[in-house]
Design a protein around this motif. Structure first.
Motif, PDB file in Angstrom:
ATOM      1  N   THR A   4     -20.007 -55.075   5.388  1.00  0.00           N
ATOM      2  CA  THR A   4     -20.004 -53.723   5.917  1.00  0.00           C
ATOM      3  C   THR A   4     -21.000 -52.877   5.147  1.00  0.00           C
ATOM      4  O   THR A   4     -21.072 -52.961   3.925  1.00  0.00           O
ATOM      5  N   CYS A   5     -21.763 -52.052   5.855  1.00  0.00           N
ATOM      6  CA  CYS A   5     -22.706 -51.138   5.217  1.00  0.00           C
ATOM      7  C   CYS A   5     -21.936 -49.920   4.723  1.00  0.00           C
ATOM      8  O   CYS A   5     -21.201 -49.298   5.488  1.00  0.00           O
ATOM      9  N   ALA A  10     -21.745 -49.857   9.434  1.00  0.00           N
ATOM     10  CA  ALA A  10     -21.965 -50.961  10.373  1.00  0.00           C
ATOM     11  C   ALA A  10     -21.062 -52.134  10.008  1.00  0.00           C
ATOM     12  O   ALA A  10     -20.963 -52.511   8.845  1.00  0.00           O
ATOM     13  N   VAL A  31     -23.716 -58.417  10.016  1.00  0.00           N
ATOM     14  CA  VAL A  31     -24.578 -57.315   9.615  1.00  0.00           C
ATOM     15  C   VAL A  31     -25.484 -57.793   8.485  1.00  0.00           C
ATOM     16  O   VAL A  31     -25.037 -58.492   7.571  1.00  0.00           O
ATOM     17  N   SER A  52     -27.252 -51.794   4.805  1.00  0.00           N
ATOM     18  CA  SER A  52     -28.040 -52.457   5.835  1.00  0.00           C
ATOM     19  C   SER A  52     -29.448 -51.855   5.811  1.00  0.00           C
ATOM     20  O   SER A  52     -29.679 -50.839   5.154  1.00  0.00           O
TER      21      SER A  52
END
Length: 78
Positions: A4-5, A10, A31, A52
């Protein structure tokens, strides 16, 4: 750890893997996250973020101080 960003939020998406014969099976679109270290002048220390490429561009555009302030306001532990 989930991919996860921390900046954009994201998360992996799900979809279908489609074969040549058009059989559909489930798959995950992961991602593209990287671990980046940034110097944050406001905190006086380095901060490690999982971001990201879009999150990296956000940090470049807004500045690391503003992004880290938003993360701290959301309660993200750095």
């Amino acid at each position: 750890m989930a991919r996860t960003c921390q900046v954009t939020g994201a998360v992996p998406r799900s979809g279908n893997r489609v074969s040549h014969s058009h059989r559909h099976t489930k798959r995950r679109f992961e991602v593209n996250v990287q671990t980046k270290r940034y110097w944050v002048p406001g905190l006086g220390r380095r901060v490690t973020l999982t971001v990201s490429p879009r999150g990296i561009r956000t940090i470049d555009r807004r500045g690391v101080d503003a992004v880290v302030a938003d993360l701290l306001a959301r309660g993200v532990r750095l």
